[in-house]
Design a protein around this motif. Structure first.
Motif, PDB file in Angstrom:
ATOM      1  N   VAL A   1      15.475  15.747 -12.619  1.00  0.00           N
ATOM      2  CA  VAL A   1      15.873  17.450 -11.801  1.00  0.00           C
ATOM      3  C   VAL A   1      17.692  17.434 -11.659  1.00  0.00           C
ATOM      4  O   VAL A   1      18.211  16.406 -11.327  1.00  0.00           O
ATOM      5  N   ILE A   2      18.225  18.391 -12.038  1.00  0.00           N
ATOM      6  CA  ILE A   2      18.940  19.438 -12.526  1.00  0.00           C
ATOM      7  C   ILE A   2      19.675  20.365 -11.094  1.00  0.00           C
ATOM      8  O   ILE A   2      19.110  21.093 -10.909  1.00  0.00           O
ATOM      9  N   ALA A   3      20.222  19.781 -10.403  1.00  0.00           N
ATOM     10  CA  ALA A   3      20.553  20.539  -8.982  1.00  0.00           C
ATOM     11  C   ALA A   3      22.279  21.342  -9.110  1.00  0.00           C
ATOM     12  O   ALA A   3      22.847  20.713  -9.137  1.00  0.00           O
ATOM     13  N   VAL A   4      22.021  22.506  -8.670  1.00  0.00           N
ATOM     14  CA  VAL A   4      24.159  23.105  -8.175  1.00  0.00           C
ATOM     15  C   VAL A   4      23.742  23.215  -6.792  1.00  0.00           C
ATOM     16  O   VAL A   4      22.759  23.602  -6.353  1.00  0.00           O
ATOM     17  N   LEU A   5      25.296  22.591  -6.542  1.00  0.00           N
ATOM     18  CA  LEU A   5      25.381  22.804  -4.033  1.00  0.00           C
ATOM     19  C   LEU A   5      26.306  23.454  -4.978  1.00  0.00           C
ATOM     20  O   LEU A   5      27.290  23.628  -5.077  1.00  0.00           O
ATOM     21  N   GLY A   6      26.871  24.426  -3.935  1.00  0.00           N
ATOM     22  CA  GLY A   6      27.401  24.981  -2.909  1.00  0.00           C
ATOM     23  C   GLY A   6      28.417  24.072  -2.888  1.00  0.00           C
ATOM     24  O   GLY A   6      28.496  22.611  -2.466  1.00  0.00           O
ATOM     25  N   PRO A   7      29.861  24.875  -2.073  1.00  0.00           N
ATOM     26  CA  PRO A   7      31.153  24.788  -1.761  1.00  0.00           C
ATOM     27  C   PRO A   7      30.500  23.487   0.168  1.00  0.00           C
ATOM     28  O   PRO A   7      31.050  22.770   0.167  1.00  0.00           O
ATOM     29  N   GLU A   8      29.910  24.295   0.526  1.00  0.00           N
ATOM     30  CA  GLU A   8      29.033  23.194   1.693  1.00  0.00           C
ATOM     31  C   GLU A   8      28.343  23.061   1.481  1.00  0.00           C
ATOM     32  O   GLU A   8      26.729  22.477   2.732  1.00  0.00           O
ATOM     33  N   GLU A   9      27.889  22.171   0.519  1.00  0.00           N
ATOM     34  CA  GLU A   9      26.215  21.286   0.038  1.00  0.00           C
ATOM     35  C   GLU A   9      25.449  21.911  -0.410  1.00  0.00           C
ATOM     36  O   GLU A   9      23.708  21.653  -0.064  1.00  0.00           O
ATOM     37  N   GLN A  10      25.086  23.448   0.396  1.00  0.00           N
ATOM     38  CA  GLN A  10      23.994  23.910   0.421  1.00  0.00           C
ATOM     39  C   GLN A  10      23.252  24.585  -1.540  1.00  0.00           C
ATOM     40  O   GLN A  10      24.082  24.047  -1.763  1.00  0.00           O
ATOM     41  N   LEU A  11      21.647  23.995  -1.131  1.00  0.00           N
ATOM     42  CA  LEU A  11      21.703  23.772  -3.296  1.00  0.00           C
ATOM     43  C   LEU A  11      21.162  25.775  -3.164  1.00  0.00           C
ATOM     44  O   LEU A  11      20.962  26.922  -2.999  1.00  0.00           O
ATOM     45  N   VAL A  12      21.739  25.936  -4.504  1.00  0.00           N
ATOM     46  CA  VAL A  12      22.590  27.258  -5.061  1.00  0.00           C
ATOM     47  C   VAL A  12      20.990  27.368  -6.298  1.00  0.00           C
ATOM     48  O   VAL A  12      20.081  28.599  -6.372  1.00  0.00           O
ATOM     49  N   ALA A  13      20.666  26.754  -7.127  1.00  0.00           N
ATOM     50  CA  ALA A  13      19.547  26.575  -7.961  1.00  0.00           C
ATOM     51  C   ALA A  13      19.221  24.690  -8.403  1.00  0.00           C
ATOM     52  O   ALA A  13      20.393  23.774  -8.296  1.00  0.00           O
ATOM     53  N   SER A  14      18.196  24.857  -8.985  1.00  0.00           N
ATOM     54  CA  SER A  14      17.822  23.734  -9.698  1.00  0.00           C
ATOM     55  C   SER A  14      16.550  23.387 -10.388  1.00  0.00           C
ATOM     56  O   SER A  14      15.722  25.017 -10.687  1.00  0.00           O
ATOM     57  N   ALA A  15      16.415  22.978 -11.513  1.00  0.00           N
ATOM     58  CA  ALA A  15      15.455  22.647 -12.454  1.00  0.00           C
ATOM     59  C   ALA A  15      14.941  21.551 -12.770  1.00  0.00           C
ATOM     60  O   ALA A  15      15.736  20.510 -12.746  1.00  0.00           O
ATOM     61  N   SER A  16      13.825  21.305 -13.496  1.00  0.00           N
ATOM     62  CA  SER A  16      13.551  20.120 -13.709  1.00  0.00           C
ATOM     63  C   SER A  16      12.314  19.961 -15.073  1.00  0.00           C
ATOM     64  O   SER A  16      11.677  21.118 -15.260  1.00  0.00           O
ATOM     65  N   PHE A  17      13.210  18.878 -15.547  1.00  0.00           N
ATOM     66  CA  PHE A  17      12.366  18.969 -16.619  1.00  0.00           C
ATOM     67  C   PHE A  17      12.069  17.637 -17.094  1.00  0.00           C
ATOM     68  O   PHE A  17      12.606  16.275 -16.084  1.00  0.00           O
ATOM     69  N   ALA A  18      10.804  17.119 -18.172  1.00  0.00           N
ATOM     70  CA  ALA A  18      10.205  15.762 -18.175  1.00  0.00           C
ATOM     71  C   ALA A  18      11.089  15.173 -19.959  1.00  0.00           C
ATOM     72  O   ALA A  18      11.263  16.679 -20.892  1.00  0.00           O
ATOM     73  N   GLN A  19      11.659  14.371 -19.816  1.00  0.00           N
ATOM     74  CA  GLN A  19      12.731  13.981 -20.912  1.00  0.00           C
ATOM     75  C   GLN A  19      11.455  12.433 -21.022  1.00  0.00           C
ATOM     76  O   GLN A  19      12.258  11.655 -20.682  1.00  0.00           O
ATOM     77  N   ARG A  20      11.099  11.939 -22.454  1.00  0.00           N
ATOM     78  CA  ARG A  20      10.246  11.165 -23.400  1.00  0.00           C
ATOM     79  C   ARG A  20      10.998  10.890 -24.120  1.00  0.00           C
ATOM     80  O   ARG A  20       9.987   9.675 -24.844  1.00  0.00           O
ATOM     81  N   SER A  21      12.144  11.252 -24.459  1.00  0.00           N
ATOM     82  CA  SER A  21      12.744  10.710 -25.900  1.00  0.00           C
ATOM     83  C   SER A  21      12.928   9.488 -26.320  1.00  0.00           C
ATOM     84  O   SER A  21      13.786   9.194 -25.012  1.00  0.00           O
ATOM     85  N   THR A  22      12.629   8.486 -26.388  1.00  0.00           N
ATOM     86  CA  THR A  22      13.118   7.094 -26.457  1.00  0.00           C
ATOM     87  C   THR A  22      13.999   6.516 -27.249  1.00  0.00           C
ATOM     88  O   THR A  22      15.282   6.152 -27.353  1.00  0.00           O
ATOM     89  N   SER A  23      14.721   7.829 -28.520  1.00  0.00           N
ATOM     90  CA  SER A  23      15.691   7.753 -29.120  1.00  0.00           C
ATOM     91  C   SER A  23      17.395   8.652 -28.830  1.00  0.00           C
ATOM     92  O   SER A  23      17.602   8.703 -29.427  1.00  0.00           O
ATOM     93  N   ALA A  24      16.642   9.135 -27.568  1.00  0.00           N
ATOM     94  CA  ALA A  24      18.060   9.938 -26.706  1.00  0.00           C
ATOM     95  C   ALA A  24      19.073   9.216 -26.772  1.00  0.00           C
ATOM     96  O   ALA A  24      18.938   8.074 -26.725  1.00  0.00           O
ATOM     97  N   ASP A  25      20.317   9.887 -26.466  1.00  0.00           N
ATOM     98  CA  ASP A  25      21.674   9.143 -26.259  1.00  0.00           C
ATOM     99  C   ASP A  25      21.897  10.010 -24.945  1.00  0.00           C
ATOM    100  O   ASP A  25      21.665  11.494 -25.053  1.00  0.00           O
ATOM    101  N   GLY A  26      23.552  10.307 -24.879  1.00  0.00           N
ATOM    102  CA  GLY A  26      23.548  10.784 -24.258  1.00  0.00           C
ATOM    103  C   GLY A  26      23.870  12.116 -24.779  1.00  0.00           C
ATOM    104  O   GLY A  26      24.424  13.842 -24.077  1.00  0.00           O
ATOM    105  N   TRP A  27      24.074  12.881 -25.857  1.00  0.00           N
ATOM    106  CA  TRP A  27      24.116  13.958 -26.372  1.00  0.00           C
ATOM    107  C   TRP A  27      22.952  14.360 -26.440  1.00  0.00           C
ATOM    108  O   TRP A  27      23.211  16.027 -26.028  1.00  0.00           O
ATOM    109  N   GLU A  28      22.115  13.827 -26.360  1.00  0.00           N
ATOM    110  CA  GLU A  28      20.597  14.644 -26.216  1.00  0.00           C
ATOM    111  C   GLU A  28      20.284  14.833 -24.356  1.00  0.00           C
ATOM    112  O   GLU A  28      20.081  16.750 -24.726  1.00  0.00           O
ATOM    113  N   TYR A  29      20.805  14.565 -24.394  1.00  0.00           N
ATOM    114  CA  TYR A  29      21.252  14.620 -22.689  1.00  0.00           C
ATOM    115  C   TYR A  29      21.442  15.549 -21.642  1.00  0.00           C
ATOM    116  O   TYR A  29      20.965  16.480 -21.088  1.00  0.00           O
TER     117      TYR A  29
END
Length: 209
Positions: free
Chosen positions: A62-90
């Motif tokens: 779940v990636i979320a973006v917070l404003g200056p007062e820590e208010q939630l601006v936007a968020s999105a969730s997704f499944a990431q099941r690759s066992t061969s992934a690295d930081g670049w893929e993430y």
């Protein structure tokens, strides 16, 4: 501040030969702590709000973006099941989600919004190489989208933990039922959109979840 370290698992980034991480695209706990990640004022509220909105299960980010007062601006969730992934893929997966729900802030000299990442996974609270790859991916995605890199939070069956801060709790957990959204955090704060109608519609769809 100290970290535990879990043995490599099937979802870790170790290679079959030698156990070294691919291309070094992960951050060790000491590197993450030294990078000056801003502290969340109320991590429990942030975690509970994201858990209520997205109800993540293991292998869900779940990636979320917070404003200056820590208010939630936007968020999105997704499944990431690759066992061969690295930081670049993430990084690419996170950047794709950010572009879908939020215009970039690259024209600003100093970022005013902060991205945080909650990753629901199996195992315990100890740092893994998979966590290190998510940290690398989050930091790089934030740079490419004009955001400050914020907290990395793990959600397991034992509860939640903000890695690098030593703060956490038993609820919510990967097994707990989400609370009603109104019992945790307020709705999204308004955000000025500077792209076409597609981005605005994507944000509306995301906010409606």
């Amino acid at each position: 501040m100290t970290f535990g370290s879990a043995p490599p698992s099937t979802t870790s980034l170790t290679m079959a030969t030698g156990g070294t991480s691919r291309h070094g695209r992960l951050l060790e706990p000491a590197e993450w702590t030294a990078s000056g990640i801003p502290l969340l004022r109320n991590p429990r509220e942030v975690v509970s709000g994201l858990h209520s909105r997205h109800a993540p299960k293991p292998s869900t980010a779940v990636i979320a973006v917070l404003g200056p007062e820590e208010q939630l601006v936007a968020s999105a969730s997704f499944a990431q099941r690759s066992t061969s992934a690295d930081g670049w893929e993430y990084r690419n997966a996170l950047l794709s989600q950010l572009r879908r729900v939020l215009p970039h802030d690259l024209r600003r000299r100093t970022p005013v919004r902060t991205a945080v990442l909650l990753y629901c996974r199996d195992g315990d609270e100890r740092w893994t190489e998979e966590d290190g790859a998510w940290m690398w991916g989050l930091r790089d995605a934030c740079t490419l989208h004009g955001l400050r890199c914020g907290a990395y939070i793990t959600l397991t069956r034992d509860g939640w933990q903000v890695l690098g801060e030593g703060r956490g709790g038993r609820r919510p957990s990967a097994d707990s039922r989400p609370q009603r959204l109104g019992d945790t955090v307020a709705e999204f704060a308004p955000v000025a959109l500077h792209t076409g109608g597609g981005a605005a519609e994507a944000l509306r769809r995301t906010a409606a979840r």
